[in-house]
Design a protein around this motif. Structure first.
Motif, PDB file in Angstrom:
ATOM      1  N   VAL A  57       0.862  -1.176   0.000  1.00 47.05           N
ATOM      2  CA  VAL A  57       0.000   0.000   0.000  1.00 47.05           C
ATOM      3  C   VAL A  57       0.900   1.228   0.000  1.00 47.05           C
ATOM      4  O   VAL A  57       2.090   1.141   0.295  1.00 47.05           O
ATOM      5  CB  VAL A  57      -0.942   0.017   1.221  1.00 47.05           C
ATOM      6  N   ASN A  58       0.309   2.359  -0.318  1.00 42.59           N
ATOM      7  CA  ASN A  58       1.107   3.588  -0.419  1.00 42.59           C
ATOM      8  C   ASN A  58       0.378   4.729   0.289  1.00 42.59           C
ATOM      9  O   ASN A  58       0.167   5.796  -0.274  1.00 42.59           O
ATOM     10  CB  ASN A  58       1.357   3.937  -1.887  1.00 42.59           C
TER      11      ASN A  58
ATOM     12  N   ALA B 162      -5.423  -1.270   2.358  1.00 45.78           N
ATOM     13  CA  ALA B 162      -5.653  -2.672   1.984  1.00 45.78           C
ATOM     14  C   ALA B 162      -4.674  -3.613   2.668  1.00 45.78           C
ATOM     15  O   ALA B 162      -4.044  -4.453   2.019  1.00 45.78           O
ATOM     16  CB  ALA B 162      -5.570  -2.823   0.468  1.00 45.78           C
ATOM     17  N   TYR B 163      -4.553  -3.518   3.983  1.00 44.99           N
ATOM     18  CA  TYR B 163      -3.699  -4.462   4.703  1.00 44.99           C
ATOM     19  C   TYR B 163      -4.339  -5.844   4.762  1.00 44.99           C
ATOM     20  O   TYR B 163      -3.627  -6.841   4.809  1.00 44.99           O
ATOM     21  CB  TYR B 163      -3.426  -3.956   6.116  1.00 44.99           C
TER      22      TYR B 163
ATOM     23  N   THR C  83      -8.119 -10.768   2.539  1.00 48.85           N
ATOM     24  CA  THR C  83      -8.096  -9.830   1.422  1.00 48.85           C
ATOM     25  C   THR C  83      -6.812  -9.007   1.500  1.00 48.85           C
ATOM     26  O   THR C  83      -6.020  -9.148   2.422  1.00 48.85           O
ATOM     27  CB  THR C  83      -9.311  -8.894   1.480  1.00 48.85           C
ATOM     28  N   GLY C  84      -6.596  -8.130   0.538  1.00 52.18           N
ATOM     29  CA  GLY C  84      -5.491  -7.176   0.581  1.00 52.18           C
ATOM     30  C   GLY C  84      -4.120  -7.817   0.592  1.00 52.18           C
ATOM     31  O   GLY C  84      -3.869  -8.842  -0.060  1.00 52.18           O
ATOM     32  N   LEU C  85      -3.209  -7.199   1.344  1.00 49.99           N
ATOM     33  CA  LEU C  85      -1.832  -7.690   1.420  1.00 49.99           C
ATOM     34  C   LEU C  85      -1.774  -9.112   1.952  1.00 49.99           C
ATOM     35  O   LEU C  85      -1.030  -9.954   1.424  1.00 49.99           O
ATOM     36  CB  LEU C  85      -1.000  -6.774   2.329  1.00 49.99           C
ATOM     37  N   MET C  86      -2.535  -9.375   3.001  1.00 53.98           N
ATOM     38  CA  MET C  86      -2.553 -10.720   3.573  1.00 53.98           C
ATOM     39  C   MET C  86      -3.018 -11.741   2.540  1.00 53.98           C
ATOM     40  O   MET C  86      -2.479 -12.848   2.452  1.00 53.98           O
ATOM     41  CB  MET C  86      -3.457 -10.747   4.800  1.00 53.98           C
TER      42      MET C  86
ATOM     43  N   PHE D 271     -12.581   3.839  14.662  1.00 51.98           N
ATOM     44  CA  PHE D 271     -11.268   3.527  14.098  1.00 51.98           C
ATOM     45  C   PHE D 271     -11.463   3.262  12.619  1.00 51.98           C
ATOM     46  O   PHE D 271     -12.591   3.306  12.096  1.00 51.98           O
ATOM     47  CB  PHE D 271     -10.630   2.317  14.801  1.00 51.98           C
ATOM     48  N   VAL D 272     -10.377   2.965  11.929  1.00 46.73           N
ATOM     49  CA  VAL D 272     -10.459   2.679  10.494  1.00 46.73           C
ATOM     50  C   VAL D 272     -11.131   1.321  10.301  1.00 46.73           C
ATOM     51  O   VAL D 272     -10.770   0.342  10.952  1.00 46.73           O
ATOM     52  CB  VAL D 272      -9.061   2.698   9.855  1.00 46.73           C
ATOM     53  N   THR D 273     -12.078   1.272   9.396  1.00 46.94           N
ATOM     54  CA  THR D 273     -12.893   0.063   9.211  1.00 46.94           C
ATOM     55  C   THR D 273     -12.053  -1.166   8.913  1.00 46.94           C
ATOM     56  O   THR D 273     -12.298  -2.248   9.449  1.00 46.94           O
ATOM     57  CB  THR D 273     -13.909   0.290   8.079  1.00 46.94           C
ATOM     58  N   LYS D 274     -11.047  -1.029   8.060  1.00 46.72           N
ATOM     59  CA  LYS D 274     -10.257  -2.178   7.620  1.00 46.72           C
ATOM     60  C   LYS D 274      -9.033  -2.436   8.492  1.00 46.72           C
ATOM     61  O   LYS D 274      -8.203  -3.280   8.157  1.00 46.72           O
ATOM     62  CB  LYS D 274      -9.819  -1.981   6.169  1.00 46.72           C
ATOM     63  N   ALA D 275      -8.924  -1.722   9.590  1.00 44.68           N
ATOM     64  CA  ALA D 275      -7.760  -1.893  10.459  1.00 44.68           C
ATOM     65  C   ALA D 275      -7.928  -3.122  11.351  1.00 44.68           C
ATOM     66  O   ALA D 275      -9.020  -3.674  11.506  1.00 44.68           O
ATOM     67  CB  ALA D 275      -7.551  -0.646  11.306  1.00 44.68           C
TER      68      ALA D 275
END
Length: 645
Positions: free
Chosen positions: A202-203, A250-251, A262-265, A432-436
Motif C-alpha cells: 500500500v502507499n 488494503a492491509y 483480502t489485501g496484502l494478507m 477507528f479505520v474500518t479495515k484496520a
C-alpha cells in the motif's frame, strides 16, 4: 536441538563407495562432531532398524561415543517434515526417491532452512535440477573418493541450482577441514543473481513506504522506513522487485466464510506476492497464514480526541490558599484594624486623627503590599503596624509563589484517560479505520470484557457514524469534538502535521497510554525461502545502528505545542478579576446614587409629600385650613434631616 539427516539413496546395496566402509564411518562421525549435531536420522527405504544396527554397528558405536542419537524413518514427506525421531542409514544419492520425498506440498519443505541434509555420493552427481532446492536449503553433498571426501553445499537461486565446495576430509590424517563454513551461510549466498521478488504494497503512509514510477512506468521504492530497508536489500542481495500497488488501506481483512484474507494478507496467502513492500502488524492471528521478518519496530495504538477548551474558572485566584487560610485572613483583617484603632484611643500621644474605617483600609493595603497612607500614631501603634507589614509580606509572597507554580503547571482537565472513560462517556463516539486490525480485536473480544462492551455499546448500530475509511477522516471527526479516534500514533502524527498543520495538530490530544502494543514487520509468504536471508540482513542493520538511524530519519517527530512548552495568560485567566472590577464599578455607581439620594432627601421628601401624598381636599377652604397651614410651615422647616420646631 540440531539434527543431521544423512541421506544417500542406494540403487544397489552391493555397490560400494570408492572410499572404504570403515573410512566412510569415520568421516560421518567426524562430520557430525564438527557440525555439533545431536541426532542422526537414517532415511531407509527397505531395511529395518535391526538390519542397520547389525551391518553398521561400527558407525553406531562411533556416534554413540559422542552422544549422538540414532533413529530410522521411511522416505516419505511426513517423516521428513514432522518426524521427531531420527535414524541413520547410508544410501546413494537417488533422484527418484528424492522426488518421492518432495512429491507433496509438505514434502517441498523437506529442503527448507533448518533441515540439514548430507547426500553421500561417489562423485557422479551432476544434475540437481530434479531436486526441490531453495535459496535457504541446508543440503550438503559428500563426494567420496579413494582416500578423501569433498564436501560442498547445493542450493537454488530461483530455478538455478548452485554448488560450491566448503571443505574436505583426508583419510590418511583423519582430518576434517570445513573451511567454507567459517563464512556465514547467508553471507556465502548474499548474491542472489537478480532473483525477482514479487512485492505487494500500500502507499498510504510515506513514513514507511513511498512508491514512485521509474522511466519505464514500473513501481519502485522512493523512500520511507520500509522502502529504504528493501532498497538496501536490493543493492546488497542483488535482487529485483516486481511491485504491485494496492489502493487504500488494503492491509487485509479476514473472511470467515472461506478462511481467507483480502489485501496484502490475501496476496501473501495465495502466493501472488513474496513479500510486502510496507509495514504490517505481525499479530498472532495472522501467523497461521503468513510469516514475518523479525520486528522492525514496536508500535501501539493511541486514543486521539480534541483537547478541552479553557473554561472560566471563578475560583482560580482562591486556589493558592486553602479555605481555612481565607477564613483566617477574613478574621485577622478586622481584628488587626480594631487593635490599631484601640491603640490610637489608648495612646497618650495622639497628634493625628483616624477612625476604624481608615485603619481597616490601611491593614488591607498592607495585605496587598500597597504601602501605608494613614496615621501612624505613637510607638505602640507604629510597632504594631510594622508587625502587620511583616506578617502580610510573608502571606503575600506565599500566595504569589503558589499562584505562579499553579499557573505554570496548570493543564486543562482531560476528559478521556482510559478505555473505561470511553465506555462511560455516553455523549462521546468512538471509532477507528474500518479495515484496520482494531476491528477484529474489538469484534471478536468476549462480550463480558471491556473491548466487547465497547464494540456492543459504541460500534454496533453506529458504524456509519463512528467507523471511518481512513486516518484522515478519523482525525477530521475529532476536530468536531466528542469523538475518540484510535489509530497508530506514528501514522496519525504524520497526517496531523502534513494535512492539518502544526497549529491544528496542537488542538488534538494524544493519550500517552499505548493500547494493543505489538511489533510490525515485513510480511512474507508462509515458509518463505527468503525469510532467513531478510532476517539476517535486518540483524546486520540493527547491529550497525543503521536500522535505528533509518527509523529516526523517516519518522515524523512529535512536535512540542506552544501551550505545553509554557503557560500564557489569556483573557479567561483574568476574567474573574475583570468581572470583579466591573462589579465594583457598578456597585460604586449604585452607592453613589444612594449617597446622593440620602444627602438630598429633603428635596425628595418635599416632592413626595407635595405631589403624591398631599390630599387634594386639603388644598381648598376647610375648617382645618389653619391646621394645614401650620403643617406646611413645619415641612418647610425640614432641614439637615431634622424637623425644626
Amino acid at each position: 536441538m540440531r539434527s543431521l539427516v544423512l541421506l544417500a539413496f542406494l540403487l544397489n546395496l552391493n555397490r560400494a563407495f570408492a572410499l572404504s566402509e570403515t573410512l566412510t564411518f569415520h568421516f560421518i562421525s567426524d562430520y557430525c562432531v564438527a557440525r555439533h549435531f545431536k541426532s542422526v536420522t537414517l532415511i531407509a527405504p527397505h531395511e529395518t532398524l535391526e538390519d542397520v544396527s547389525g551391518r553398521y554397528y561400527p558407525l553406531l558405536r562411533l556416534l554413540n561415543k559422542h552422544g549422538i542419537r540414532i533413529a530410522i524413518a521411511p522416505p516419505t514427506p511426513d517423516a521428513i517434515v514432522f518426524s521427531t525421531s531420527f535414524t541413520l542409514y547410508i544410501m546413494y544419492y537417488n533422484v527418484t526417491l528424492i522426488q518421492k520425498i518432495t512429491s507433496s506440498k509438505k514434502g517441498n519443505l523437506s529442503f527448507a532452512a533448518g533441515k540439514n541434509w548430507l547426500l553421500l555420493s561417489d562423485g557422479e552427481i551432476s544434475n540437481f535440477q530434479n531436486i526441490s532446492l531453495r535459496v535457504d536449503s541446508d543440503v550438503f553433498i559428500a563426494n567420496m573418493f579413494t582416500k578423501s571426501v569433498e564436501i560442498g553445499e547445493i542450493y537454488a537461486v530461483g530455478t538455478i541450482p548452485k554448488f560450491q565446495v566448503l571443505g574436505s576430509w583426508l583419510a590418511e590424517k583423519n582430518e576434517l577441514d570445513l573451511f567454507g563454513l567459517k563464512l556465514h551461510k547467508l553471507k556465502r549466498r548474499q548474491n542472489l543473481m537478480g532473483m525477482e521478488i514479487k512485492v505487494s504494497s500500500v502507499n498510504i503512509n510515506p513514513q514507511y513506504t513511498i512508491l514512485q514510477k521509474d522511466a519505464s512506468g514500473k513501481n519502485v521504492f522512493g523512500g520511507g522506513y520500509v522502502g529504504n530497508i528493501l532498497k538496501n536489500f536490493q543493492q546488497v542481495l542483488n535482487v529485483t522487485y516486481n511491485i504491485k500497488k494496492l489502493d487504500g488501506y488494503a492491509y487485509g481483512l479476514y473472511l470467515t466464510s472461506n478462511d481467507s484474507w483480502t489485501g496484502l494478507m490475501g496476496d501473501l496467502q495465495r502466493g501472488i506476492a513474496d513479500v510486502t513492500g510496507c509495514e504490517i502488524s505481525s499479530a498472532k492471528e495472522r501467523l497461521q497464514y503468513v510469516d514475518f521478518t523479525q520486528p522492525i519496530q514496536i508500535i501501539g495504538r493511541h486514543l486521539h480526541f480534541k483537547k478541552p477548551e479553557r473554561q472560566l474558572n471563578w475560583g482560580a485566584f482562591l486556589q493558592p490558599f486553602s479555605p481555612s487560610i481565607w477564613v483566617s485572613l477574613s478574621f485577622t483583617l478586622p481584628l488587626a484594624a480594631s487593635v490599631k484603632y484601640l491603640l490610637y484611643k489608648l495612646s497618650p500621644k495622639n497628634e493625628g486623627r483616624t477612625n476604624f474605617s481608615a485603619d481597616f483600609f490601611g491593614v488591607f493595603s498592607a495585605l496587598v503590599l500597597q504601602g501605608w497612607s494613614g496615621y501612624f500614631g505613637g510607638p505602640s501603634r507604629r510597632f504594631f503596624i510594622w508587625t502587620i507589614f511583616a506578617c502580610y509580606m510573608i502571606v503575600s509572597i506565599a500566595y504569589s509563589a503558589k499562584m505562579v507554580a499553579m499557573r505554570t503547571n496548570e493543564k486543562p482537565k482531560i476528559p478521556i484517560n482510559s478505555l473505561t472513560d470511553v465506555l462511560n462517556k455516553r455523549d462521546w463516539d468512538f471509532g477507528f479505520v474500518t479495515k484496520a486490525l482494531e476491528r477484529d480485536i474489538f469484534q471478536f473480544s468476549s462480550p463480558d470484557t471491556m473491548l466487547g462492551k465497547i464494540w456492543k455499546n459504541k460500534i454496533v448500530g453506529k458504524k456509519e457514524r463512528t467507523l471511518v475509511s481512513s486516518i484522515d477522516e478519523g482525525l477530521s471527526k475529532t476536530f468536531k469534538g466528542n469523538y475518540v479516534f484510535m489509530a497508530f500514533n506514528v501514522v496519525s502524527r504524520q497526517v496531523l502535521h502534513q494535512k492539518f498543520g502544526l497549529e491544528n495538530a496542537c488542538h488534538i490530544h494524544v493519550l500517552k497510554e499505548t493500547f494493543f502494543k505489538h511489533p510490525i514487520s515485513i510480511g512474507l509468504q508462509k515458509h518463505s525461502e527468503i525469510k532467513e536471508i531478510f532476517d539476517y540482513r535486518l540483524m546486520i542493520l540493527f547491529e550497525t545502528g543503521l536500522l535505528d538511524v533509518g527509523m529516526q530519519h523517516s519518522m515524523i517527530k512529535e512536535a512540542v505545542c506552544e501551550e505545553e512548552a509554557f503557560t500564557k495568560i489569556n483573557i479567561l485567566d483574568v476574567a474573574p478579576a475583570m468581572l470583579l472590577l466591573s462589579f465594583g464599578m457598578v456597585l460604586a455607581l449604585l452607592v453613589l446614587f444612594l449617597e446622593l439620594a440620602w444627602i438630598t432627601r429633603k428635596k425628595w421628601v418635599k416632592l413626595i409629600l407635595n405631589n403624591i401624598y398631599w390630599p387634594k381636599s386639603m388644598t381648598g377652604e376647610s375648617n382645618d385650613t389653619q391646621n394645614m397651614n401650620e403643617f406646611k410651615k413645619m415641612i418647610l422647616k425640614y432641614e439637615n434631616g431634622k424637623f425644626i420646631k
